[in-house]
Design an enzyme around this catalytic site. Structure first.
Site, PDB file in Angstrom:
ATOM      1  N   LYS A   1      -1.860  58.464  -2.731  1.00 37.90           N
ATOM      2  CA  LYS A   1      -0.175  58.207  -2.169  1.00 37.90           C
ATOM      3  C   LYS A   1       0.302  58.950  -2.330  1.00 37.90           C
ATOM      4  CE  LYS A   1       0.325  52.305  -1.703  1.00 37.90           C
ATOM      5  NZ  LYS A   1       1.387  51.797  -2.623  1.00 37.90           N
TER       6      LYS A   1
ATOM      7  N   LYS B   1     -10.216  50.590   3.588  1.00 37.04           N
ATOM      8  CA  LYS B   1      -9.586  49.871   3.183  1.00 37.04           C
ATOM      9  C   LYS B   1      -8.719  49.402   4.997  1.00 37.04           C
ATOM     10  CE  LYS B   1      -6.698  49.936   0.551  1.00 37.04           C
ATOM     11  NZ  LYS B   1      -5.599  49.434  -1.068  1.00 37.04           N
TER      12      LYS B   1
ATOM     13  N   LYS C   1      -1.816  47.761   4.701  1.00 37.07           N
ATOM     14  CA  LYS C   1      -0.713  48.071   5.583  1.00 37.07           C
ATOM     15  C   LYS C   1      -0.268  49.507   6.218  1.00 37.07           C
ATOM     16  CE  LYS C   1       1.285  44.367   2.592  1.00 37.07           C
ATOM     17  NZ  LYS C   1       0.695  44.540   1.058  1.00 37.07           N
TER      18      LYS C   1
HETATM   19  P1  TYM Z   1      -0.903  44.940  -1.874  1.00 38.47           P
HETATM   20  O1  TYM Z   1       0.993  44.588  -1.119  1.00 38.47           O
HETATM   21  O2  TYM Z   1      -0.949  46.470  -1.220  1.00 38.47           O
HETATM   22  O3  TYM Z   1      -1.824  44.278  -1.669  1.00 38.47           O
HETATM   23  C1  TYM Z   1      -0.907  42.420  -2.179  1.00 38.47           C
HETATM   24  C2  TYM Z   1      -2.629  41.441  -2.097  1.00 38.47           C
HETATM   25  O4  TYM Z   1      -3.481  42.227  -0.987  1.00 38.47           O
HETATM   26  C3  TYM Z   1      -4.776  42.951  -1.392  1.00 38.47           C
HETATM   27  N1  TYM Z   1      -5.445  43.501  -0.420  1.00 38.47           N
HETATM   28  C4  TYM Z   1      -6.401  43.360   0.049  1.00 38.47           C
HETATM   29  N2  TYM Z   1      -7.622  42.435  -0.456  1.00 38.47           N
HETATM   30  C5  TYM Z   1      -8.589  42.954   0.480  1.00 38.47           C
HETATM   31  N3  TYM Z   1      -8.861  43.217   1.247  1.00 38.47           N
HETATM   32  C6  TYM Z   1      -7.756  44.382   1.308  1.00 38.47           C
HETATM   33  N4  TYM Z   1      -8.091  45.881   2.752  1.00 38.47           N
HETATM   34  C7  TYM Z   1      -6.878  44.499   1.152  1.00 38.47           C
HETATM   35  N5  TYM Z   1      -5.458  45.117   1.099  1.00 38.47           N
HETATM   36  C8  TYM Z   1      -4.643  44.894  -0.060  1.00 38.47           C
HETATM   37  C9  TYM Z   1      -4.741  43.365  -2.567  1.00 38.47           C
HETATM   38  O5  TYM Z   1      -5.519  43.807  -3.986  1.00 38.47           O
HETATM   39  C10 TYM Z   1      -3.547  42.788  -3.501  1.00 38.47           C
HETATM   40  O6  TYM Z   1      -3.952  41.431  -4.066  1.00 38.47           O
HETATM   41  N6  TYM Z   1       0.506  47.186  -6.583  1.00 38.47           N
HETATM   42  C11 TYM Z   1      -0.083  45.384  -6.141  1.00 38.47           C
HETATM   43  C12 TYM Z   1       1.731  44.744  -5.621  1.00 38.47           C
HETATM   44  C13 TYM Z   1       1.701  44.301  -7.190  1.00 38.47           C
HETATM   45  C14 TYM Z   1       0.684  42.987  -7.780  1.00 38.47           C
HETATM   46  C15 TYM Z   1       2.133  42.898  -8.538  1.00 38.47           C
HETATM   47  C16 TYM Z   1       0.001  42.560  -8.195  1.00 38.47           C
HETATM   48  C17 TYM Z   1       2.616  44.016  -7.766  1.00 38.47           C
HETATM   49  N7  TYM Z   1       2.730  43.579  -9.505  1.00 38.47           N
HETATM   50  C18 TYM Z   1       0.795  42.135 -10.253  1.00 38.47           C
HETATM   51  C19 TYM Z   1      -0.364  41.499  -8.988  1.00 38.47           C
HETATM   52  C20 TYM Z   1       0.173  41.286 -10.296  1.00 38.47           C
HETATM   53  C21 TYM Z   1       0.011  45.702  -3.955  1.00 38.47           C
HETATM   54  O7  TYM Z   1       0.545  46.902  -3.563  1.00 38.47           O
HETATM   55  O8  TYM Z   1      -0.396  45.009  -3.710  1.00 38.47           O
END
Ligand code: TYM
Length: 332
Positions: free
Chosen positions: A112, A195, A198
């Site tokens: 990032k 991947k 967003k």
């Molecule tokens: P975030 O918001 O990027 O994504 C949310 C969830 O979606 C999954 N994900 C994917 N899975 C499969 N293929 C993809 N292309 C893909 N893109 C996203 C992510 O693995 C995630 O499970 N840091 C985290 C948010 C967070 C969090 C937490 C998660 C903050 N605190 C505590 C678990 C526990 C994040 O940015 O996810």
């Protein structure tokens, strides 16, 4: 019932198929067997520049999509991170037991910050994984269901919990990560080497949950494949076609190998048609329900407030344990 914690960032106006497959599908299933806590992580979202009005709107939209996708806010705890102060407070304590080198090794920060250059990246983006550890540890979560891209952050969370316990006595639960092999990573349709994300660079490569039928179909029909013309699952050599096969397998609840045989002797057009139909059917009711929920923001806010109260009770109890363990003087 074992406790589960997971969350998503409200960093776009819709969630996408990666979020749905990697996380939401697991969440929906696990909420019946676990004491589930699901968070919209708005504190994390401000680690990169955000527009305030947009952030508010995206936070509601993310919560509405959790519910529309099947998370039951009566049964599970679905709340907004900034409503529970303990997240920022525990993150501070964990900052003090995290090594600078250890934090520097987080690949998501490297990716990032590469976009803006490390100098322009915020310190908040750097300490992001420590806040994520605080999220999880506050709820004594036994398990964290996520996609593959979160593995390293959950590993750090486990290290920090174990380190805290060895320094200050048994206080925090060391959580397990849960990543499902088949859904762990959905790829960008235009760029099947990366991947679906967003913040993805190619608008045509991302399938948003709130896209209309036409937009979804168009993006799937123009997905990048290859010139070999054979529908076969081979992520190394045929990433585009394999991604489409995975998507179809996930949404139909069947093994990839079985889905693959359906297309014996058929062309990519047939596969794309089937994927488009599956995605459109899956997202249509979710989109309709999301828009319905967003029509009544006061009701949504009321639900989130009740849930924040439930979350706060658990989080405050853990924070008190932590403050006591590190030796903070109780306030008389
Ligand atoms: P975030 O918001 O990027 O994504 C949310 C969830 O979606 C999954 N994900 C994917 N899975 C499969 N293929 C993809 N292309 C893909 N893109 C996203 C992510 O693995 C995630 O499970 N840091 C985290 C948010 C967070 C969090 C937490 C998660 C903050 N605190 C505590 C678990 C526990 C994040 O940015 O996810």
């Amino acid at each position: 019932r074992p406790r589960l914690f997971s969350g998503m960032q409200p960093s776009a106006s819709s969630l996408h198929l990666g979020n749905y497959a990697g996380a939401l599908l697991q969440w929906r299933e696990m909420q019946t067997t676990h004491d589930a806590v699901f968070c919209v992580v708005d504190l994390h979202a401000i680690t990169v520049p955000q527009d305030p009005a947009e952030l508010r709107e995206r936070t509601r939209r993310t919560a509405a999509q959790y519910i529309a996708a099947g998370i039951d806010p009566e049964h599970s705890t679905l709340f907004v991170q900034s409503h529970v102060r303990a997240h920022a407070e525990l993150a501070w304590v964990l900052n003090t037991i995290t090594g600078f080198g250890e934090a520097s090794r987080m690949t998501q920060f490297k990716d990032k910050s590469a976009r803006s250059g490390t100098d322009a990246a915020s310190v908040g983006l750097f300490t992001y994984p420590i806040l994520q550890a605080a999220d999880i540890l506050l709820y004594d979560a036994a398990v964290v269901p996520v996609g593959e891209d979160q593995r390293q952050h959950i590993e750090l969370t486990r290290d920090l919990a174990a380190r805290f316990n060895s320094r200050f006595g048994d206080t925090l639960v060391v959580p397990e990560v849960r990543i499902l092999k088949e859904t762990a990573k959905i790829y960008d349709l235009q760029n099947p080497g990366s991947k679906m994300s967003k913040s993805g660079e190619s608008p045509a490569g991302i399938l948003w949950m709130l896209d209309d039928d036409k937009a979804l179909t168009k993006k799937i029909k123009s997905a990048v494949t290859d010139s070999d013309g054979v529908v076969r699952y081979d992520p190394e050599l045929k990433p585009g076609v394999s991604n489409l096969l995975s998507i179809l397998a996930i949404l139909s609840g069947r093994p990839v190998a079985e889905v693959e045989t359906d297309f014996d002797g058929l062309q990519y057009g047939a596969l794309k048609g089937a994927v488009a139909e599956a995605v459109v059917e899956e997202f249509r009711p979710i989109r309709a329900r999301t828009l319905e929920l967003l029509d009544d923001p006061a009701e949504l806010d009321r639900l989130l407030a009740i849930n924040a109260g439930r979350a706060e009770e658990i989080a405050d109890a853990t924070l008190r344990r932590v403050y006591d363990a590190v030796g903070f003087l109780p306030r008389g």
